[in-house]
Scaffold this active site. Structure first.
Site, PDB file in Angstrom:
ATOM      1  N   GLU A 299       0.812  -1.219   0.058  1.00  0.00           N
ATOM      2  CA  GLU A 299      -0.027   0.094  -0.005  1.00  0.00           C
ATOM      3  C   GLU A 299       0.797   1.441  -0.037  1.00  0.00           C
ATOM      4  OE1 GLU A 299      -3.905   0.106   1.799  1.00  0.00           O
ATOM      5  OE2 GLU A 299      -3.293   1.813   2.978  1.00  0.00           O
TER       6      GLU A 299
ATOM      7  N   HIS B 156      -8.434   3.532  -3.793  1.00  0.00           N
ATOM      8  CA  HIS B 156      -9.048   3.895  -2.646  1.00  0.00           C
ATOM      9  C   HIS B 156     -10.149   5.049  -2.971  1.00  0.00           C
ATOM     10  CE1 HIS B 156      -6.849   1.555   0.477  1.00  0.00           C
ATOM     11  NE2 HIS B 156      -6.831   0.914  -0.394  1.00  0.00           N
TER      12      HIS B 156
ATOM     13  N   HIS C 137     -14.376  -2.564  14.412  1.00  0.00           N
ATOM     14  CA  HIS C 137     -14.319  -0.884  14.096  1.00  0.00           C
ATOM     15  C   HIS C 137     -14.287  -0.251  15.553  1.00  0.00           C
ATOM     16  CE1 HIS C 137     -15.196   3.141  12.790  1.00  0.00           C
ATOM     17  NE2 HIS C 137     -14.404   2.847  11.792  1.00  0.00           N
TER      18      HIS C 137
ATOM     19  N   GLN D 291      -7.838  -4.438   8.790  1.00  0.00           N
ATOM     20  CA  GLN D 291      -6.977  -3.424   9.380  1.00  0.00           C
ATOM     21  C   GLN D 291      -5.984  -4.038   9.877  1.00  0.00           C
ATOM     22  OE1 GLN D 291      -5.895  -0.808  10.228  1.00  0.00           O
ATOM     23  NE2 GLN D 291      -7.722   0.549  11.020  1.00  0.00           N
TER      24      GLN D 291
ATOM     25  N   GLN E 168       5.857   5.419  15.707  1.00  0.00           N
ATOM     26  CA  GLN E 168       5.026   5.090  15.031  1.00  0.00           C
ATOM     27  C   GLN E 168       4.100   4.048  15.491  1.00  0.00           C
ATOM     28  OE1 GLN E 168       6.845   2.727  11.647  1.00  0.00           O
ATOM     29  NE2 GLN E 168       5.057   2.395  10.536  1.00  0.00           N
TER      30      GLN E 168
HETATM   31  P1  FAD Z   1     -18.053   1.231   7.294  1.00  0.00           P
HETATM   32  O1  FAD Z   1     -17.975   0.046   6.543  1.00  0.00           O
HETATM   33  O2  FAD Z   1     -19.252   2.315   7.011  1.00  0.00           O
HETATM   34  O3  FAD Z   1     -18.099   1.067   8.882  1.00  0.00           O
HETATM   35  C1  FAD Z   1     -18.198   2.136   9.748  1.00  0.00           C
HETATM   36  C2  FAD Z   1     -18.797   1.704  10.938  1.00  0.00           C
HETATM   37  O4  FAD Z   1     -19.993   1.834  10.866  1.00  0.00           O
HETATM   38  C3  FAD Z   1     -18.546   0.327  11.522  1.00  0.00           C
HETATM   39  O5  FAD Z   1     -18.618   0.395  13.032  1.00  0.00           O
HETATM   40  C4  FAD Z   1     -19.564  -0.516  11.185  1.00  0.00           C
HETATM   41  O6  FAD Z   1     -19.986  -1.575  11.930  1.00  0.00           O
HETATM   42  C5  FAD Z   1     -20.702   0.485  11.151  1.00  0.00           C
HETATM   43  N1  FAD Z   1     -21.735   0.312  10.040  1.00  0.00           N
HETATM   44  C6  FAD Z   1     -21.505  -0.175   8.853  1.00  0.00           C
HETATM   45  N2  FAD Z   1     -22.745  -0.293   7.928  1.00  0.00           N
HETATM   46  C7  FAD Z   1     -23.674   0.198   8.904  1.00  0.00           C
HETATM   47  C8  FAD Z   1     -25.062   0.369   8.845  1.00  0.00           C
HETATM   48  N3  FAD Z   1     -25.735   0.082   7.496  1.00  0.00           N
HETATM   49  N4  FAD Z   1     -25.701   0.896   9.894  1.00  0.00           N
HETATM   50  C9  FAD Z   1     -24.957   1.173  11.032  1.00  0.00           C
HETATM   51  N5  FAD Z   1     -23.915   0.833  11.039  1.00  0.00           N
HETATM   52  C10 FAD Z   1     -23.202   0.537  10.300  1.00  0.00           C
HETATM   53  N6  FAD Z   1      -9.572   6.071   5.173  1.00  0.00           N
HETATM   54  C11 FAD Z   1      -9.257   6.930   4.395  1.00  0.00           C
HETATM   55  O7  FAD Z   1      -9.566   8.280   4.492  1.00  0.00           O
HETATM   56  N7  FAD Z   1      -8.683   6.724   3.310  1.00  0.00           N
HETATM   57  C12 FAD Z   1      -8.040   5.669   2.792  1.00  0.00           C
HETATM   58  O8  FAD Z   1      -7.667   5.431   1.669  1.00  0.00           O
HETATM   59  C13 FAD Z   1      -8.633   4.363   3.729  1.00  0.00           C
HETATM   60  N8  FAD Z   1      -8.073   3.028   3.354  1.00  0.00           N
HETATM   61  C14 FAD Z   1      -8.387   2.127   4.379  1.00  0.00           C
HETATM   62  C15 FAD Z   1      -7.966   0.892   3.990  1.00  0.00           C
HETATM   63  C16 FAD Z   1      -8.337  -0.184   4.929  1.00  0.00           C
HETATM   64  C17 FAD Z   1      -7.811  -1.679   4.547  1.00  0.00           C
HETATM   65  C18 FAD Z   1      -8.892   0.066   6.270  1.00  0.00           C
HETATM   66  C19 FAD Z   1      -9.257  -1.032   7.241  1.00  0.00           C
HETATM   67  C20 FAD Z   1      -9.287   1.464   6.463  1.00  0.00           C
HETATM   68  C21 FAD Z   1      -8.920   2.305   5.506  1.00  0.00           C
HETATM   69  N9  FAD Z   1      -9.331   3.768   5.857  1.00  0.00           N
HETATM   70  C22 FAD Z   1      -9.016   4.481   4.816  1.00  0.00           C
HETATM   71  C23 FAD Z   1     -10.076   4.124   7.227  1.00  0.00           C
HETATM   72  C24 FAD Z   1     -11.392   3.752   7.192  1.00  0.00           C
HETATM   73  O9  FAD Z   1     -12.097   4.847   6.469  1.00  0.00           O
HETATM   74  C25 FAD Z   1     -12.043   3.911   8.610  1.00  0.00           C
HETATM   75  O10 FAD Z   1     -11.757   3.145   9.344  1.00  0.00           O
HETATM   76  C26 FAD Z   1     -13.595   4.472   8.687  1.00  0.00           C
HETATM   77  O11 FAD Z   1     -13.917   5.040  10.055  1.00  0.00           O
HETATM   78  C27 FAD Z   1     -14.524   3.393   8.455  1.00  0.00           C
HETATM   79  O12 FAD Z   1     -14.443   2.905   7.128  1.00  0.00           O
HETATM   80  P2  FAD Z   1     -15.370   1.833   6.572  1.00  0.00           P
HETATM   81  O13 FAD Z   1     -15.217   1.688   5.079  1.00  0.00           O
HETATM   82  O14 FAD Z   1     -14.700   0.402   7.197  1.00  0.00           O
HETATM   83  O15 FAD Z   1     -16.827   2.220   7.024  1.00  0.00           O
END
Ligand code: FAD
Length: 292
Positions: A17, A77, A152, A179, A215
């Site tokens: 990444e 992303h 999360h 994660q 870090q």
């Molecule tokens: P979601 O899938 O929406 O989940 C977030 C929370 O909401 C979780 O607690 C979940 O259980 C809950 N949830 C999900 N769907 C629902 C629903 N329908 N109703 C109620 N609750 C729900 N961030 C960046 O800014 N840029 C990046 O490029 C980036 N890359 C990443 C790559 C990886 C592999 C990972 C693990 C994280 C990355 N992140 C990045 C961080 C990420 O944006 C954060 O962790 C963010 O807080 C959650 O994103 P998500 O897509 O998992 O959200």
């Protein structure tokens, strides 16, 4: 190439990444670092996206360059929570125009200015909405999403977290990237639970090589990851000696990756953070395991 085609081969492999620059001044040095990583011939490279959209252009520029110049498949992303419907629509068109087939659909962290405001007024509240939009806009996209072996930070329990994860996969995800975690048993327990919940897509474990003591705090604060005593001892012992800490961090990440391969994982994603030397050292440590 779609990432699912790579995963179907079941070949032991590493992907890396990188993150885009924040401004024009940093562009050339970031581009150079990502090219050095691409030369290691990873199975694919992912390019992160600034949540506010500030680096959106660079994400595609970097991803396109790696793909076209080095033939390395790329994963762009995209986040949605701080964007409008129009902006996301435009970004999706930009991704198509750049010829990128693999998209990581993320919500992004909630920006401070949105905290406490009425969620019903937001254009996006969860990543599942972006997955649906990507799927509708192009049936050919290979869509990935994030998952959390240690749940999360906003989730109250793992059962609920996995329920929403299943919803996200059912909306059209072809794979999930985890994660970071520092104890592989957390990943194995998570895999057991999600398979039981009917999530069958490939899971790509994300490993973060910690190469300096500062870090650790940053990474743990961001991810909420558990730090095992074995890792703490290593930071205690070598944290004040940069070269020793770097070597120990690379060895720890290598050890995690070997254990994952030994337990049936085929592709491990390394959070290489624009550090070609770290990516190369891990790659070299595994040369007889994944092939030269
Ligand atoms: P979601 O899938 O929406 O989940 C977030 C929370 O909401 C979780 O607690 C979940 O259980 C809950 N949830 C999900 N769907 C629902 C629903 N329908 N109703 C109620 N609750 C729900 N961030 C960046 O800014 N840029 C990046 O490029 C980036 N890359 C990443 C790559 C990886 C592999 C990972 C693990 C994280 C990355 N992140 C990045 C961080 C990420 O944006 C954060 O962790 C963010 O807080 C959650 O994103 P998500 O897509 O998992 O959200």
């Amino acid at each position: 190439m779609k990432l699912t085609e790579i995963f179907e081969k079941n070949k032991l492999s590493l992907s890396f990444e990188v993150f885009p620059p924040k401004n024009d001044t940093a562009f050339e040095s970031v581009k150079h670092a990502t090219e050095e990583i691409a030369k290691l011939k990873p199975s694919f490279m992912s390019v992160t996206y600034g949540a506010g959209g500030g680096t959106s252009k660079y994400t595609l520029d970097i991803a396109k360059n790696i793909k076209q110049t080095y033939g390395v498949p790329t994963l762009a992303h995209l986040t949605c929570v701080s964007s409008t419907k129009d902006t996301v629509k435009q970004r999706i068109e930009d991704i198509k125009a750049a010829g990128i087939e693999n998209v990581m659909a993320l919500r992004g962290d909630i920006p401070s200015e949105l905290e406490g405001t009425d969620r019903s007024k937001w254009d996006y509240t969860h990543a599942v909405e972006l997955v649906r939009e990507l799927r509708e806009s192009c049936a050919d996209f290979c869509i990935g999403a994030a998952c959390y072996p240690e749940i999360h930070p906003e989730s109250s329990n793992q059962r609920e977290d996995i329920k929403y994860l299943k919803e996200k996969v059912d909306a059209g995800c072809a794979f999930l990237t985890t994660q970071m975690f520092f104890d592989n048993n957390l990943l194995y327990n998570f895999l057991y639970k999600i398979r039981e919940a009917g999530i069958t897509v490939p899971i790509i474990p994300g490993i973060m090589p910690i190469t300096n003591a500062n870090q650790v705090e940053r990474a743990v604060k961001l991810s909420g990851s558990f730090v095992p005593q074995r890792f703490k001892a290593l930071v205690d012992k070598f944290g004040d000696t940069p070269d020793a800490m770097k070597q120990a961090g690379i060895a720890y990440a290598t050890d995690q990756i070997i254990d994952l391969f030994a337990n049936g994982i085929t592709n491990v994603h390394v959070y290489s953070m624009n550090k070609p030397d770290v990516a190369e050292a891990i790659r070299n440590n595994l040369s007889d395991i994944i092939g030269k």
